[in-house]
Motif scaffolding. Structure first.
Motif, PDB file in Angstrom:
ATOM      1  N   LEU A 196       0.413  -1.230   0.269  1.00  0.00           N
ATOM      2  CA  LEU A 196       0.095   0.204  -0.050  1.00  0.00           C
ATOM      3  C   LEU A 196       0.664   1.203  -0.074  1.00  0.00           C
ATOM      4  N   ARG A 197       1.556   1.542   1.487  1.00  0.00           N
ATOM      5  CA  ARG A 197       3.173   2.629   0.990  1.00  0.00           C
ATOM      6  C   ARG A 197       2.430   3.478   0.367  1.00  0.00           C
ATOM      7  N   PRO A 198       1.140   4.623   1.290  1.00  0.00           N
ATOM      8  CA  PRO A 198       0.526   5.889   0.628  1.00  0.00           C
ATOM      9  C   PRO A 198       1.637   6.889   1.538  1.00  0.00           C
ATOM     10  N   THR A 199       2.978   7.008   0.350  1.00  0.00           N
ATOM     11  CA  THR A 199       4.257   7.982   0.208  1.00  0.00           C
ATOM     12  C   THR A 199       3.305   9.260   0.078  1.00  0.00           C
ATOM     13  N   GLY A 200       4.080  10.358   0.891  1.00  0.00           N
ATOM     14  CA  GLY A 200       3.787  11.908   0.653  1.00  0.00           C
ATOM     15  C   GLY A 200       2.971  12.533  -1.022  1.00  0.00           C
ATOM     16  N   ARG A 201       3.911  12.124  -2.252  1.00  0.00           N
ATOM     17  CA  ARG A 201       3.570  11.673  -3.337  1.00  0.00           C
ATOM     18  C   ARG A 201       2.159  11.267  -3.804  1.00  0.00           C
ATOM     19  N   ARG A 202       2.909  10.218  -3.783  1.00  0.00           N
ATOM     20  CA  ARG A 202       1.236   8.982  -3.427  1.00  0.00           C
ATOM     21  C   ARG A 202       0.317   9.283  -3.527  1.00  0.00           C
ATOM     22  N   LEU A 203       0.244   9.914  -2.064  1.00  0.00           N
ATOM     23  CA  LEU A 203      -0.995  10.422  -1.707  1.00  0.00           C
ATOM     24  C   LEU A 203      -1.250  11.269  -1.817  1.00  0.00           C
ATOM     25  N   CYS A 204      -1.069  12.894  -2.221  1.00  0.00           N
ATOM     26  CA  CYS A 204      -1.294  14.615  -2.981  1.00  0.00           C
ATOM     27  C   CYS A 204      -2.281  13.951  -3.886  1.00  0.00           C
ATOM     28  N   ALA A 205      -1.289  13.281  -4.845  1.00  0.00           N
ATOM     29  CA  ALA A 205      -1.710  12.662  -6.155  1.00  0.00           C
ATOM     30  C   ALA A 205      -3.050  12.045  -5.978  1.00  0.00           C
ATOM     31  N   LEU A 206      -3.397  11.170  -5.129  1.00  0.00           N
ATOM     32  CA  LEU A 206      -4.452  10.229  -4.977  1.00  0.00           C
ATOM     33  C   LEU A 206      -5.704  11.612  -4.520  1.00  0.00           C
ATOM     34  N   VAL A 207      -5.373  12.563  -3.838  1.00  0.00           N
ATOM     35  CA  VAL A 207      -6.270  13.421  -3.542  1.00  0.00           C
ATOM     36  C   VAL A 207      -6.241  14.528  -4.748  1.00  0.00           C
ATOM     37  N   LEU A 208      -5.557  14.825  -4.435  1.00  0.00           N
ATOM     38  CA  LEU A 208      -5.919  15.859  -6.297  1.00  0.00           C
ATOM     39  C   LEU A 208      -6.717  15.276  -6.737  1.00  0.00           C
ATOM     40  N   GLY A 209      -6.460  14.189  -7.633  1.00  0.00           N
ATOM     41  CA  GLY A 209      -7.730  13.478  -7.755  1.00  0.00           C
ATOM     42  C   GLY A 209      -8.902  13.680  -7.522  1.00  0.00           C
ATOM     43  N   LEU A 210      -9.319  13.225  -6.425  1.00  0.00           N
ATOM     44  CA  LEU A 210     -10.725  13.091  -5.554  1.00  0.00           C
ATOM     45  C   LEU A 210     -11.343  14.240  -5.251  1.00  0.00           C
ATOM     46  N   LEU A 211     -10.611  15.388  -5.679  1.00  0.00           N
ATOM     47  CA  LEU A 211     -10.995  16.652  -4.966  1.00  0.00           C
ATOM     48  C   LEU A 211     -12.810  17.051  -5.502  1.00  0.00           C
ATOM     49  N   PRO A 212     -12.572  17.358  -7.576  1.00  0.00           N
ATOM     50  CA  PRO A 212     -13.646  17.125  -7.767  1.00  0.00           C
ATOM     51  C   PRO A 212     -14.526  16.119  -7.052  1.00  0.00           C
ATOM     52  N   GLY A 213     -14.531  15.188  -7.300  1.00  0.00           N
ATOM     53  CA  GLY A 213     -16.308  14.308  -6.772  1.00  0.00           C
ATOM     54  C   GLY A 213     -16.463  14.793  -5.165  1.00  0.00           C
ATOM     55  N   VAL A 214     -15.140  15.088  -4.169  1.00  0.00           N
ATOM     56  CA  VAL A 214     -15.847  15.453  -2.508  1.00  0.00           C
ATOM     57  C   VAL A 214     -16.168  16.849  -2.974  1.00  0.00           C
ATOM     58  N   SER A 215     -15.815  17.803  -3.664  1.00  0.00           N
ATOM     59  CA  SER A 215     -16.137  19.223  -3.226  1.00  0.00           C
ATOM     60  C   SER A 215     -17.563  19.075  -4.321  1.00  0.00           C
ATOM     61  N   TRP A 216     -17.687  18.356  -4.721  1.00  0.00           N
ATOM     62  CA  TRP A 216     -19.565  18.148  -5.420  1.00  0.00           C
ATOM     63  C   TRP A 216     -20.227  18.462  -4.971  1.00  0.00           C
ATOM     64  N   HIS A 217     -19.886  17.082  -3.830  1.00  0.00           N
ATOM     65  CA  HIS A 217     -20.955  16.477  -2.416  1.00  0.00           C
ATOM     66  C   HIS A 217     -20.741  17.685  -1.808  1.00  0.00           C
ATOM     67  N   VAL A 218     -19.949  17.957  -0.981  1.00  0.00           N
ATOM     68  CA  VAL A 218     -20.137  19.159  -0.060  1.00  0.00           C
ATOM     69  C   VAL A 218     -20.710  20.297  -0.402  1.00  0.00           C
ATOM     70  N   TRP A 219     -20.491  20.654  -1.887  1.00  0.00           N
ATOM     71  CA  TRP A 219     -21.404  21.036  -2.170  1.00  0.00           C
ATOM     72  C   TRP A 219     -22.420  21.325  -2.610  1.00  0.00           C
ATOM     73  N   HIS A 220     -23.213  20.014  -3.068  1.00  0.00           N
ATOM     74  CA  HIS A 220     -24.575  19.830  -2.892  1.00  0.00           C
ATOM     75  C   HIS A 220     -25.164  19.952  -1.560  1.00  0.00           C
ATOM     76  N   TRP A 221     -24.488  19.236  -0.658  1.00  0.00           N
ATOM     77  CA  TRP A 221     -25.148  19.578   0.610  1.00  0.00           C
ATOM     78  C   TRP A 221     -24.998  20.904   1.069  1.00  0.00           C
ATOM     79  N   ILE A 222     -24.426  21.706   0.521  1.00  0.00           N
ATOM     80  CA  ILE A 222     -24.694  23.268   1.586  1.00  0.00           C
ATOM     81  C   ILE A 222     -26.123  23.777   0.427  1.00  0.00           C
ATOM     82  N   VAL A 223     -26.037  23.130  -0.396  1.00  0.00           N
ATOM     83  CA  VAL A 223     -27.003  23.901  -1.291  1.00  0.00           C
ATOM     84  C   VAL A 223     -28.659  23.143  -1.076  1.00  0.00           C
ATOM     85  N   ARG A 224     -28.715  21.684  -0.738  1.00  0.00           N
ATOM     86  CA  ARG A 224     -29.701  20.933  -0.162  1.00  0.00           C
ATOM     87  C   ARG A 224     -29.896  20.386   1.007  1.00  0.00           C
ATOM     88  N   GLY A 225     -28.948  20.436   1.814  1.00  0.00           N
ATOM     89  CA  GLY A 225     -29.078  20.394   3.357  1.00  0.00           C
ATOM     90  C   GLY A 225     -29.384  18.467   3.034  1.00  0.00           C
TER      91      GLY A 225
END
Length: 498
Positions: A196-225
């Motif tokens: 697994l070895r979640p190294t810094g660069r590997r983890l940062c790249a994974l989180v960067l790719g996750l941002l669009p999906g996570v951001s949409w759900h946070v925004w959706h919750w803000i708008v629709r509660g």
């Protein structure tokens, strides 16, 4: 794992993808949209003009707009023809074929290139994979995102940038069927093991790719509660413990596997044997984890629909491909090509009978092509010479591929429509009515009827029918009503009630 340095390492997956398009896309629009999911997805796609999913003028809380929004853009620019509605899901679903090739090649082991090619060919020619991949549904796109996640993460051990692709795949899953990310993430954790070895660069790249999906759900919750949580709970995790909507029983995925796994399912035992022998290696550990993890995600669900088993086909294809490689290299197990010859003989006879007996409404030409392919291909695969076995596989693939192509042209490939009525004739009559006319449907609501009629339809209840003039779609005579037009083909008619 194998790291390919050849300059043409992308050529084989690209050619596999082109072959998939040739095999999957013909006849894409020769049948109307089916219910439920195609009609529902199409209506949501047309109604969703922004990043908030809508159904007509109401909030749609069941699923995110990851596929609905781009489909809606395509529909608004290119029209609402069936081939336009199905095109984008079919294109994205077809990416599963090169992705499973890349995944298997990255897992390595002796003969990985051949196993990767066979995995792609097996997945490409599975009828459920091809059929559901052609439909305007979310499941084929979900499979492609899942394979991108697995391949990206395996490859990120030597190339940290590939973790970004895995993160983007997670965003895709979050924007299609959010709760599924929990199961797929757990599969990755188990399969990775000590690597697994979640190294810094590997983890940062994974989180960067996750941002669009996570951001949409946070925004959706803000708008629709709290309403935004429905796609996680009532329309997501609740399917594990309770029956939601019109779901079926626990036996559905087993039936789908036994019905749709041909002809490759016979190779499953020898494939399992090979994987178990290599369970201590990366390739065996990953394939076992993918198979068992996907099965645990699908089989225990209390809510079962036929297309839920779609997630099982990639790991099943990987297993069957190992069995197929053993058959090509060693000529074992011999009972598999012998069984293919027997099945091919039966299919050929049945297809020929259906050609002359016009009362049999079965795809006769498809049966003949599949039967001849299995008969001749099985004969070649029984040969003691490896070269002749390879030729036998090519013949089998050609016959099975022609069977799929002729099935798309037979107008029987979407067999759910044979259990209901074509909504287009009545929809054409509804479109002639005034815009503010109240049109009701007796029995289950047909989303495809709403799609073709260009208006939202409600359900008709005899005891609480409207007092004003209204129209009812029904397959029986409605008291105090008369036919609103000349009878259309079929039992279902449009009735005018004053």
């Amino acid at each position: 794992m194998v790291r390919m340095e050849q300059p043409h390492r992308w050529l084989t997956p690209f050619l596999l993808w082109l072959l998939t398009l040739i095999l999957w896309l013909p006849g894409l629009g020769n049948l109307p949209l089916r219910d439920w999911d195609e009609g529902l997805v199409a209506n949501v796609a047309r109604s969703t003009t922004g990043l908030l999913p809508m159904k007509w003028k109401h909030s749609y809380l069941n699923k995110p707009p990851g596929l609905h929004w781009p489909m809606g853009q395509l529909i608004r620019t290119q029209g609402k023809q069936e081939n336009v509605v199905r095109l984008l899901p079919a294109l994205i679903s077809s990416l599963a074929i090169p992705l499973i090739f890349l995944l298997r090649r990255t897992l390595g082991a002796k003969g990985c290139e051949r196993s990767a090619l066979l995995s792609g060919l097996v997945l490409m020619t599975l009828l459920p994979m091809a059929r559901h991949g052609r439909l305007a549904m979310l499941d084929g796109t979900l499979v492609s995102c899942t394979l991108l996640l697995w391949w990206g993460w395996v490859n990120s051990q030597t190339n940290h940038g590939q973790a970004f692709a895995a993160g983007l795949a997670c965003s895709g899953i979050l924007l299609l069927k959010p709760p599924a990310i929990l199961g797929f993430g757990l599969i990755v954790l188990v399969a990775s093991g000590r690597t697994l070895r979640p190294t810094g660069r590997r983890l940062c790249a994974l989180v960067l790719g996750l941002l669009p999906g996570v951001s949409w759900h946070v925004w959706h919750w803000i708008v629709r509660g709290d309403k935004a949580l429905l796609m996680w709970g009532g329309q997501g995790l609740a399917r594990i413990t309770t029956k939601v909507g019109d779901g079926f029983g626990w036996w559905i995925p087993w039936v789908e596997i036994l019905e749709g796994g041909w002809p490759w399912l016979l190779l499953f035992p020898s494939g399992i044997s090979w994987i178990w022998t290599h369970r201590q290696q990366t390739v065996g550990r990953w394939q076992l984890s993918l198979l068992l993890g996907s099965a645990l995600m699908v089989l225990p669900l209390r809510t079962q629909l036929p297309w839920y088993s779609h997630l099982l086909w990639p790991p099943i294809s990987l297993v069957c491909a190992e069995g197929l490689r053993e058959l090509l290299e060693r000529g074992q197990p011999r009972w598999v090509p012998q069984s293919w010859r027997a099945i091919g003989c039966l299919l050929t006879i049945l297809g020929c009978v259906a050609i002359f007996d016009k009362t049999l409404t079965i795809p006769n030409l498809s049966l003949v092509c599949a039967g001849l392919g299995l008969l001749a291909g099985g004969h070649g695969l029984q040969n003691n010479a490896r070269r002749h076995r390879a030729q036998g596989l090519v013949i089998l693939l050609i016959g099975w591929g022609l069977a799929l192509l002729t099935l798309w042209q037979s107008r029987l490939w979407l067999w759910e429509l044979n259990e209901s009525w074509d909504p287009r004739p009545i929809a054409a009559e509804i479109k002639k009515l005034p815009v503010n006319a109240e049109v009701l449907v007796e029995g289950p609501i047909r989303p495809s009827l709403s799609w073709y009629a260009d208006r939202e339809l409600s359900r008709f209840y005899q005891k609480s029918s409207p007092d004003d003039r209204h129209w009812v779609v029904s397959n029986r005579h409605i008291p105090d009503c008369h036919l609103a037009n000349r009878p259309v083909k079929g039992e279902w008619q449009l009735w005018q009630c004053d």
